[in-house]
Write a protein that holds these residues in place. Structure first.
Motif, PDB file in Angstrom:
ATOM      1  N   ALA A   3       0.833  -1.199   0.000  1.00 25.04           N
ATOM      2  CA  ALA A   3       0.000   0.000   0.000  1.00 25.04           C
ATOM      3  C   ALA A   3       0.870   1.252   0.000  1.00 25.04           C
ATOM      4  CB  ALA A   3      -0.933  -0.017   1.203  1.00 25.04           C
ATOM      5  N   ALA A   4       1.939   1.237   0.782  1.00 26.56           N
ATOM      6  CA  ALA A   4       2.853   2.383   0.794  1.00 26.56           C
ATOM      7  C   ALA A   4       3.501   2.563  -0.570  1.00 26.56           C
ATOM      8  CB  ALA A   4       3.917   2.197   1.879  1.00 26.56           C
ATOM      9  N   TRP A   5       3.924   1.458  -1.192  1.00 28.16           N
ATOM     10  CA  TRP A   5       4.526   1.554  -2.527  1.00 28.16           C
ATOM     11  C   TRP A   5       3.543   2.122  -3.545  1.00 28.16           C
ATOM     12  CZ3 TRP A   5       6.253  -4.264  -2.266  1.00 28.16           C
ATOM     13  CH2 TRP A   5       7.335  -4.383  -1.376  1.00 28.16           C
ATOM     14  N   LEU A   6       2.307   1.651  -3.488  1.00 27.47           N
ATOM     15  CA  LEU A   6       1.331   2.074  -4.486  1.00 27.47           C
ATOM     16  C   LEU A   6       0.932   3.540  -4.279  1.00 27.47           C
ATOM     17  CD1 LEU A   6      -0.127   1.103  -6.974  1.00 27.47           C
ATOM     18  CD2 LEU A   6      -1.978   0.262  -5.530  1.00 27.47           C
ATOM     19  N   LEU A   7       0.815   3.957  -3.031  1.00 23.43           N
ATOM     20  CA  LEU A   7       0.495   5.365  -2.794  1.00 23.43           C
ATOM     21  C   LEU A   7       1.674   6.248  -3.168  1.00 23.43           C
ATOM     22  CD1 LEU A   7      -1.613   7.379  -1.949  1.00 23.43           C
ATOM     23  CD2 LEU A   7      -0.906   7.076   0.441  1.00 23.43           C
ATOM     24  N   LEU A   8       2.892   5.800  -2.932  1.00 20.11           N
ATOM     25  CA  LEU A   8       4.063   6.551  -3.398  1.00 20.11           C
ATOM     26  C   LEU A   8       4.071   6.636  -4.922  1.00 20.11           C
ATOM     27  CD1 LEU A   8       6.855   5.265  -0.993  1.00 20.11           C
ATOM     28  CD2 LEU A   8       6.289   7.675  -1.386  1.00 20.11           C
ATOM     29  N   ALA A   9       3.756   5.538  -5.586  1.00 18.67           N
ATOM     30  CA  ALA A   9       3.698   5.560  -7.049  1.00 18.67           C
ATOM     31  C   ALA A   9       2.659   6.556  -7.535  1.00 18.67           C
ATOM     32  CB  ALA A   9       3.386   4.157  -7.578  1.00 18.67           C
ATOM     33  N   ARG A  10       1.509   6.606  -6.888  1.00 13.53           N
ATOM     34  CA  ARG A  10       0.452   7.554  -7.259  1.00 13.53           C
ATOM     35  C   ARG A  10       0.908   8.983  -6.990  1.00 13.53           C
ATOM     36  NH1 ARG A  10      -5.503   6.889  -4.669  1.00 13.53           N
ATOM     37  NH2 ARG A  10      -5.241   4.789  -5.567  1.00 13.53           N
ATOM     38  N   LEU A  11       1.553   9.182  -5.856  1.00 13.67           N
ATOM     39  CA  LEU A  11       2.065  10.505  -5.505  1.00 13.67           C
ATOM     40  C   LEU A  11       3.058  10.994  -6.549  1.00 13.67           C
ATOM     41  CD1 LEU A  11       2.123  12.623  -3.060  1.00 13.67           C
ATOM     42  CD2 LEU A  11       4.231  11.439  -2.384  1.00 13.67           C
ATOM     43  N   TYR A  12       4.006  10.130  -6.914  1.00 10.52           N
ATOM     44  CA  TYR A  12       5.040  10.525  -7.875  1.00 10.52           C
ATOM     45  C   TYR A  12       4.462  10.681  -9.277  1.00 10.52           C
ATOM     46  CZ  TYR A  12       8.552   9.490  -4.270  1.00 10.52           C
ATOM     47  OH  TYR A  12       9.309   9.485  -3.126  1.00 10.52           O
ATOM     48  N   LEU A  13       3.463   9.890  -9.635  1.00 10.30           N
ATOM     49  CA  LEU A  13       2.852  10.009 -10.962  1.00 10.30           C
ATOM     50  C   LEU A  13       2.213  11.387 -11.132  1.00 10.30           C
ATOM     51  CD1 LEU A  13       2.256   8.331 -13.577  1.00 10.30           C
ATOM     52  CD2 LEU A  13       0.011   7.865 -12.579  1.00 10.30           C
ATOM     53  N   ASN A  14       1.694  11.939 -10.048  1.00  9.60           N
ATOM     54  CA  ASN A  14       1.039  13.246 -10.096  1.00  9.60           C
ATOM     55  C   ASN A  14       1.918  14.370  -9.566  1.00  9.60           C
ATOM     56  OD1 ASN A  14      -1.952  12.657 -10.905  1.00  9.60           O
ATOM     57  ND2 ASN A  14      -1.445  11.081  -9.397  1.00  9.60           N
ATOM     58  N   ALA A  15       3.195  14.091  -9.370  1.00  9.55           N
ATOM     59  CA  ALA A  15       4.077  15.067  -8.729  1.00  9.55           C
ATOM     60  C   ALA A  15       4.169  16.370  -9.511  1.00  9.55           C
ATOM     61  CB  ALA A  15       5.475  14.471  -8.550  1.00  9.55           C
ATOM     62  N   GLU A  16       4.147  16.306 -10.826  1.00  3.90           N
ATOM     63  CA  GLU A  16       4.250  17.521 -11.622  1.00  3.90           C
ATOM     64  C   GLU A  16       3.043  18.427 -11.395  1.00  3.90           C
ATOM     65  OE1 GLU A  16       5.975  18.708 -15.976  1.00  3.90           O
ATOM     66  OE2 GLU A  16       4.620  16.975 -15.881  1.00  3.90           O
ATOM     67  N   VAL A  17       1.866  17.829 -11.216  1.00  4.15           N
ATOM     68  CA  VAL A  17       0.666  18.611 -10.897  1.00  4.15           C
ATOM     69  C   VAL A  17       0.795  19.220  -9.515  1.00  4.15           C
ATOM     70  CG1 VAL A  17      -1.820  18.478 -10.479  1.00  4.15           C
ATOM     71  CG2 VAL A  17      -0.812  17.223 -12.401  1.00  4.15           C
ATOM     72  N   TYR A  18       1.258  18.442  -8.559  1.00  3.85           N
ATOM     73  CA  TYR A  18       1.273  18.883  -7.169  1.00  3.85           C
ATOM     74  C   TYR A  18       2.403  19.853  -6.848  1.00  3.85           C
ATOM     75  CZ  TYR A  18      -1.811  14.801  -6.588  1.00  3.85           C
ATOM     76  OH  TYR A  18      -2.825  13.883  -6.699  1.00  3.85           O
ATOM     77  N   THR A  19       3.551  19.683  -7.513  1.00  2.00           N
ATOM     78  CA  THR A  19       4.740  20.464  -7.134  1.00  2.00           C
ATOM     79  C   THR A  19       5.393  21.211  -8.283  1.00  2.00           C
ATOM     80  OG1 THR A  19       6.386  18.716  -7.557  1.00  2.00           O
ATOM     81  CG2 THR A  19       5.233  18.648  -5.431  1.00  2.00           C
ATOM     82  N   GLY A  20       5.035  20.892  -9.511  1.00 11.85           N
ATOM     83  CA  GLY A  20       5.693  21.493 -10.666  1.00 11.85           C
ATOM     84  C   GLY A  20       6.906  20.726 -11.140  1.00 11.85           C
ATOM     85  N   THR A  21       7.305  19.691 -10.420  1.00 15.25           N
ATOM     86  CA  THR A  21       8.478  18.887 -10.780  1.00 15.25           C
ATOM     87  C   THR A  21       8.054  17.449 -11.006  1.00 15.25           C
ATOM     88  OG1 THR A  21       9.927  20.297  -9.442  1.00 15.25           O
ATOM     89  CG2 THR A  21      10.769  18.119 -10.065  1.00 15.25           C
ATOM     90  N   ALA A  22       8.310  16.917 -12.185  1.00 15.04           N
ATOM     91  CA  ALA A  22       7.932  15.539 -12.510  1.00 15.04           C
ATOM     92  C   ALA A  22       8.819  14.554 -11.773  1.00 15.04           C
ATOM     93  CB  ALA A  22       8.023  15.317 -14.015  1.00 15.04           C
ATOM     94  N   GLN A  23       8.244  13.392 -11.460  1.00 16.77           N
ATOM     95  CA  GLN A  23       8.977  12.311 -10.784  1.00 16.77           C
ATOM     96  C   GLN A  23       8.626  10.980 -11.454  1.00 16.77           C
ATOM     97  OE1 GLN A  23      11.279  12.801  -8.658  1.00 16.77           O
ATOM     98  NE2 GLN A  23      10.876  14.743  -7.635  1.00 16.77           N
ATOM     99  N   TRP A  24       8.748  10.935 -12.775  1.00 19.97           N
ATOM    100  CA  TRP A  24       8.301   9.754 -13.522  1.00 19.97           C
ATOM    101  C   TRP A  24       9.093   8.504 -13.152  1.00 19.97           C
ATOM    102  CZ3 TRP A  24       4.032  11.659 -14.738  1.00 19.97           C
ATOM    103  CH2 TRP A  24       3.878  12.906 -15.349  1.00 19.97           C
TER     104      TRP A  24
END
Length: 529
Positions: free
Chosen positions: A220-241
């Motif tokens: 669950a932690a891995w999957l939520l981190l993956a979701r967080l990083y997938l949307n990182a550019e929206v949330y922070t302006g910096t992509a984390q693909w």
């Protein structure tokens, strides 16, 4: 039988709820009164942190609601997550007259929206329960503490995704919470997940008969981190693909596996949304199932909402409960993902699936119109028969009214599409062989045709085909630049126009509720409201 979040309302948990009844007023949450001379059991409060997602309050569907100012059934965590993420998009529309439904459907929500306010306070109610547990029992059990930190991080994730710059509090205090920027909330969620990952139990897929089913673990932690990083550019302006791909791959390589084998007339995909999904191989796909039981854990806002709101009385053969509310159904753009020629047959779901060549096209088109010309008419729009309360072996469920079907809030299929999209974006928008393989794994499970390459637009469509009506579409449209702001993508009734129109990019965030702005001088409203 399910072994977790059943009988979750002991006397101690009841007292917990009383202590947090003020949460919808101004987020000033008072700890339980020590003068009551009661003992709070850590297991009861631990369960309550999870139960906030599963039920409206103590006593299940018909008990007291933990959130004031909104109907208990309406206030359900899953129900309002679903409304916010689905009714605002190209997937779903509803013609009910409940205050807030039409403004969801037409993208005219504002700071007084009652359902967004209810969801906002539901999330903070959950955070308050978690803060209480961590303050009272943080040293009680390492894994349990890590789980509660995960649940709190998940609540903050949904607040960050929906509202961006939000009040932030990690303790029980009479002080007015400060407002964190979206970047600061992102940093907190990321650091929490990274910190608790080694403390959580091993990533182990389970059925309801296994200990720990319904509790989060490392996956669950891995999957939520993956979701967080997938949307990182929206949330922070910096992509984390790359980080998104890396954590998604951890889930793909874990014991959580796609359900790939159907039972009898039920496809492997359909089994994910049925009354015995916790008891069959479907359970091994559920990274975070929200447990439901027709007798002991009941709710108007979780699995029953998913079934009853999408079925009417004419669909009794594909329902599995006595409830059929006839509200939520498809917009044409969802159907066009499966039938680009607008040529879906007028047929029962099993025949629509065959015509689509995709097991995921679980729509009932009998006596219904493709177009939503009259949003108040449930027959305007195809019905979604994805959710039901039948069992794969034909056995009776525990209740004719309330379902046993668990709601899979997070399932491993998300990792496959996250992995594919992240790799494609790292490759300039073109899928690599690995990315295409991940998408094709899902399409093969659905008995759909496969391809060697997928564009980003096609990946966006694949998110829709795999996860429609599961409560995540708005997030994906925002990431692909297809929600608010200038976009060449419109859907029926987008922005309140029958043929669709673009609306301002400020609608990519919801408004901080007026009630909270009034109560807390530390808060500033999001732009555009």
């Amino acid at each position: 039988m399910k072994t977790y979040i059943k009988n979750i309302i002991p006397a101690a948990a009841l007292l917990v709820a009383v202590g947090f009844s003020s949460c919808t007023k101004d987020l000033d949450v008072t700890p339980i009164d020590p003068n009551l001379n009661t003992e709070i059991q850590p297991e009861a409060l631990f369960n309550k942190c999870y139960a906030n997602i599963a039920v409206a309050g103590n006593g299940g569907a018909n008990g007291d609601c933990d959130v004031d100012g909104i109907d208990g059934g309406t206030s359900g965590y899953v129900r309002q997550l679903w409304n916010a993420q689905e009714l605002t998009t190209d997937e779903a529309i509803c013609g009910w007259g409940d205050e807030g439904i039409s403004s969801f459907c037409y993208n005219t929500y504002d700071a007084s929206h009652p359902m967004l306010r209810g969801f906002y306070y539901r999330l903070y109610t959950g955070i308050s329960f978690c803060n209480q547990y961590l303050q009272e029992f943080g040293d009680y059990n390492t894994a349990m503490t890590a789980e509660i930190r995960f649940v709190r991080a998940l609540n903050y994730f949904y607040l960050m995704d929906g509202w961006g710059n939000v009040p932030f509090v990690t303790s029980i205090s009479s002080e007015k919470p400060v407002q964190y920027s979206r970047q600061e909330v992102y940093n907190f969620v990321e650091s929490e997940l990274l910190d608790i990952e080694p403390l959580l139990n091993a990533a182990t897929a389970k059925k309801s008969t296994d200990a720990g089913y319904g509790r989060v673990d490392k996956a669950a932690a891995w999957l939520l981190l993956a979701r967080l990083y997938l949307n990182a550019e929206v949330y922070t302006g910096t992509a984390q693909w790359q980080k998104a791909a890396d954590y998604a791959k951890k889930v793909m390589d874990s014991s959580y596996k796609l359900n790939t084998t159907g039972v009898g007339k039920w496809s492997a995909y359909q089994m994910l949304f049925m009354g015995d999904n916790g008891e069959t191989s479907a359970a091994y796909e559920a990274v975070f199932p929200i447990l439901q039981d027709g007798v002991r854990t009941t709710s108007w806002g979780t699995s029953l909402f998913m079934i009853a709101s999408t079925h009417d009385a004419d669909m009794s053969d594909v329902n599995g409960t006595t409830e059929a509310w006839g509200g939520n159904r498809t917009r044409p753009q969802l159907i066009q993902k499966f039938f680009p020629g607008n040529d879906a047959p007028e047929a029962a779901p099993s025949d629509v699936v065959k015509a689509a060549g995709d097991d995921r096209a679980i729509f009932d088109t009998r006596g219904r119109e493709l177009e939503n010309t009259d949003p108040s008419n449930f027959k305007n729009g195809y019905a979604v028969a994805k959710y039901n309360n039948y069992t794969t072996n034909g056995a009776a469920t525990s209740s004719a009214q309330f379902p046993d079907a668990d709601f899979f809030l997070m399932r491993s299929a998300e990792a496959y599409l996250t992995y594919a999209e992240a790799l494609a974006r790292l490759n300039g928008g073109a899928t690599t062989a690995e990315a295409a393989s991940a998408i094709n794994t899902l399409r093969l499970r659905a008995n759909a045709d496969t391809k060697a390459n997928y564009s980003l637009d096609e990946i966006c469509d694949e998110w829709c085909r795999e996860f429609y009506f599961e409560g995540r579409r708005r997030m994906d449209l925002v990431r692909f630049g297809k929600f608010g702001g200038s976009s060449d993508y419109v859907w029926q009734w987008k922005g309140g126009a029958i043929n669709g129109r673009n609306f301002e990019a400020t609608k990519n965030l919801f408004a901080i509720p007026t009630t909270d702005l009034t109560a807390n001088p530390n808060l500033t409203q999001n732009p555009g409201y």
